[in-house]
Structure formats: structure tokens, C-alpha cells
Design a protein around this motif. Structure first.
Motif, PDB file in Angstrom:
ATOM      1  N   ALA A   1       0.763  -1.100  -0.100  1.00  0.00           N
ATOM      2  CA  ALA A   1      -0.089   0.011   0.017  1.00  0.00           C
ATOM      3  C   ALA A   1       0.873   1.405  -0.056  1.00  0.00           C
ATOM      4  O   ALA A   1       0.494   2.158  -0.409  1.00  0.00           O
ATOM      5  CB  ALA A   1      -1.004   0.086   1.031  1.00  0.00           C
ATOM      6  N   ASP A   2       1.924   1.195   0.467  1.00  0.00           N
ATOM      7  CA  ASP A   2       2.818   2.410   0.867  1.00  0.00           C
ATOM      8  C   ASP A   2       3.800   2.692  -0.357  1.00  0.00           C
ATOM      9  O   ASP A   2       4.667   2.532  -0.473  1.00  0.00           O
ATOM     10  CB  ASP A   2       3.724   2.611   1.856  1.00  0.00           C
ATOM     11  CG  ASP A   2       4.638   3.601   2.237  1.00  0.00           C
ATOM     12  OD1 ASP A   2       4.033   4.675   1.690  1.00  0.00           O
ATOM     13  OD2 ASP A   2       5.494   3.652   2.851  1.00  0.00           O
ATOM     14  N   THR A   3       3.084   3.234  -1.579  1.00  0.00           N
ATOM     15  CA  THR A   3       3.763   3.080  -2.703  1.00  0.00           C
ATOM     16  C   THR A   3       4.927   4.132  -2.840  1.00  0.00           C
ATOM     17  O   THR A   3       5.807   3.752  -3.658  1.00  0.00           O
ATOM     18  CB  THR A   3       2.802   3.487  -3.988  1.00  0.00           C
ATOM     19  OG1 THR A   3       1.689   4.692  -3.627  1.00  0.00           O
ATOM     20  CG2 THR A   3       1.788   2.279  -4.126  1.00  0.00           C
ATOM     21  N   ASP A   4       4.824   5.204  -2.206  1.00  0.00           N
ATOM     22  CA  ASP A   4       6.051   6.274  -2.330  1.00  0.00           C
ATOM     23  C   ASP A   4       6.924   5.795  -1.019  1.00  0.00           C
ATOM     24  O   ASP A   4       8.001   6.489  -0.954  1.00  0.00           O
ATOM     25  CB  ASP A   4       5.640   7.684  -2.265  1.00  0.00           C
ATOM     26  CG  ASP A   4       4.748   7.940  -0.903  1.00  0.00           C
ATOM     27  OD1 ASP A   4       4.552   7.288  -0.076  1.00  0.00           O
ATOM     28  OD2 ASP A   4       4.391   9.133  -0.952  1.00  0.00           O
ATOM     29  N   GLU A   5       6.898   4.910  -0.248  1.00  0.00           N
ATOM     30  CA  GLU A   5       7.843   4.431   0.887  1.00  0.00           C
ATOM     31  C   GLU A   5       7.892   5.441   1.836  1.00  0.00           C
ATOM     32  O   GLU A   5       9.353   5.413   2.037  1.00  0.00           O
ATOM     33  CB  GLU A   5       8.872   3.919   0.018  1.00  0.00           C
ATOM     34  CG  GLU A   5       8.574   2.433  -0.775  1.00  0.00           C
ATOM     35  CD  GLU A   5       9.667   1.786  -1.200  1.00  0.00           C
ATOM     36  OE1 GLU A   5      10.728   2.503  -1.647  1.00  0.00           O
ATOM     37  OE2 GLU A   5       9.791   0.730  -1.676  1.00  0.00           O
TER      38      GLU A   5
ATOM     39  N   ARG B   1       4.093   6.222   5.586  1.00  0.00           N
ATOM     40  CA  ARG B   1       3.115   6.584   5.890  1.00  0.00           C
ATOM     41  C   ARG B   1       1.962   6.341   4.768  1.00  0.00           C
ATOM     42  O   ARG B   1       2.195   6.337   3.568  1.00  0.00           O
ATOM     43  CB  ARG B   1       2.685   8.084   6.147  1.00  0.00           C
ATOM     44  CG  ARG B   1       3.630   8.643   7.338  1.00  0.00           C
ATOM     45  CD  ARG B   1       3.871   9.963   7.098  1.00  0.00           C
ATOM     46  NE  ARG B   1       5.023  10.644   7.918  1.00  0.00           N
ATOM     47  CZ  ARG B   1       5.490  11.614   7.833  1.00  0.00           C
ATOM     48  NH1 ARG B   1       4.865  12.677   7.348  1.00  0.00           N
ATOM     49  NH2 ARG B   1       6.539  11.955   8.740  1.00  0.00           N
ATOM     50  N   ILE B   2       0.685   5.946   5.135  1.00  0.00           N
ATOM     51  CA  ILE B   2      -0.208   5.606   4.004  1.00  0.00           C
ATOM     52  C   ILE B   2      -1.403   6.500   4.048  1.00  0.00           C
ATOM     53  O   ILE B   2      -2.108   6.656   5.123  1.00  0.00           O
ATOM     54  CB  ILE B   2      -0.692   3.962   4.202  1.00  0.00           C
ATOM     55  CG1 ILE B   2       0.424   2.939   4.227  1.00  0.00           C
ATOM     56  CG2 ILE B   2      -1.825   3.677   3.237  1.00  0.00           C
ATOM     57  CD1 ILE B   2      -0.115   1.727   4.508  1.00  0.00           C
ATOM     58  N   THR B   3      -1.566   7.289   3.057  1.00  0.00           N
ATOM     59  CA  THR B   3      -2.496   8.240   2.926  1.00  0.00           C
ATOM     60  C   THR B   3      -3.858   7.663   2.279  1.00  0.00           C
ATOM     61  O   THR B   3      -3.639   6.302   1.862  1.00  0.00           O
ATOM     62  CB  THR B   3      -2.260   9.215   1.548  1.00  0.00           C
ATOM     63  OG1 THR B   3      -2.015   8.562   0.550  1.00  0.00           O
ATOM     64  CG2 THR B   3      -1.001   9.991   2.163  1.00  0.00           C
TER      65      THR B   3
ATOM     66  N   THR C   1      -5.298   8.199  -0.314  1.00  0.00           N
ATOM     67  CA  THR C   1      -5.179   7.872  -1.799  1.00  0.00           C
ATOM     68  C   THR C   1      -4.369   6.595  -1.880  1.00  0.00           C
ATOM     69  O   THR C   1      -4.863   5.616  -2.825  1.00  0.00           O
ATOM     70  CB  THR C   1      -4.207   9.020  -2.462  1.00  0.00           C
ATOM     71  OG1 THR C   1      -4.992  10.167  -2.190  1.00  0.00           O
ATOM     72  CG2 THR C   1      -4.400   8.671  -4.114  1.00  0.00           C
ATOM     73  N   GLU C   2      -3.400   6.430  -1.246  1.00  0.00           N
ATOM     74  CA  GLU C   2      -2.548   5.016  -1.170  1.00  0.00           C
ATOM     75  C   GLU C   2      -3.371   3.832  -0.658  1.00  0.00           C
ATOM     76  O   GLU C   2      -3.413   2.842  -1.604  1.00  0.00           O
ATOM     77  CB  GLU C   2      -1.142   5.284  -0.386  1.00  0.00           C
ATOM     78  CG  GLU C   2      -0.170   6.184  -1.021  1.00  0.00           C
ATOM     79  CD  GLU C   2       0.798   6.245  -0.278  1.00  0.00           C
ATOM     80  OE1 GLU C   2       2.046   6.486  -0.755  1.00  0.00           O
ATOM     81  OE2 GLU C   2       0.801   6.109   1.057  1.00  0.00           O
ATOM     82  N   PHE C   3      -4.187   4.124   0.208  1.00  0.00           N
ATOM     83  CA  PHE C   3      -4.835   3.103   0.928  1.00  0.00           C
ATOM     84  C   PHE C   3      -6.048   2.597  -0.263  1.00  0.00           C
ATOM     85  O   PHE C   3      -6.162   1.472  -0.481  1.00  0.00           O
ATOM     86  CB  PHE C   3      -5.584   3.783   1.948  1.00  0.00           C
ATOM     87  CG  PHE C   3      -6.187   2.655   3.141  1.00  0.00           C
ATOM     88  CD1 PHE C   3      -5.547   1.966   3.855  1.00  0.00           C
ATOM     89  CD2 PHE C   3      -7.781   2.569   2.914  1.00  0.00           C
ATOM     90  CE1 PHE C   3      -6.256   1.107   4.565  1.00  0.00           C
ATOM     91  CE2 PHE C   3      -8.255   1.582   3.635  1.00  0.00           C
ATOM     92  CZ  PHE C   3      -7.706   1.011   4.540  1.00  0.00           C
TER      93      PHE C   3
HETATM   94 CA    CA Z   1       2.984   6.748   1.623  1.00  0.00          CA
END
Ligand code: CA
Ligand code: CA
Length: 70
Positions: free
Chosen positions: A52-56, A59-61, A63-65
Motif C-alpha cells: 500500500a505504501d507506494t511512495d515508501e 505513511r499510508i495516505t 489515496t494510497e490506501f
Molecule cells: Ca506513503
């Protein structure tokens, strides 16, 4: 992987985001996962974080979620 609707994903996000900051930190994910048998929406916690944490940024926003679950 289990897919859910956008509304379901938003509801789940709000449950995991315990402090209501609008982003899910690893600690919040772990706390939620531990209370739910180590899985979130049927996805193992470790796989969830990795997927889920595509930008690593750890934190999961929302949008990512959503892009991971919906
Ligand atoms: Ca993230
Ligand atoms: Ca939070």
C-alpha cells in the motif's frame, strides 16, 4: 486480494487512523493488525505495508490506501 468499495475503504481507513491525522503510520497499522489477527482486510500486515505504501514514506495516505484496496 479482497477488493472493497470506495466507501468501505474510507470507513476502514478511518478505523485504522486512530488519531484522525489523515494518514496511517506504521504504528497505527500494527496496532490495528494486532487487534485483528495480524491482517487487514484479509491481507497480511507485512504485505499490506509493502503493497500500500507506494511512495515508501512509511505513511499510508487515503489515496494510497484506496488504490491498494479498491
Ligand atoms: Ca506513503
Ligand atoms: Ca494517523
Amino acid at each position: 486480494m479482497s477488493k472493497m468499495t470506495e466507501a468501505e475503504a474510507e470507513e476502514l481507513f478511518a478505523q485504522i487512523d486512530a488519531d484522525g491525522s489523515g494518514e496511517i503510520r506504521l504504528r497505527e497499522l500494527r496496532d490495528y493488525g494486532q487487534a485483528n489477527g495480524g491482517a487487514i482486510a484479509g491481507v497480511r500486515l507485512a504485505d499490506f505495508v509493502r503493497g500500500a505504501d507506494t511512495d515508501e514514506d512509511r505513511r499510508i495516505t487515503l489515496t494510497e490506501f484506496k488504490s491498494f484496496l479498491v
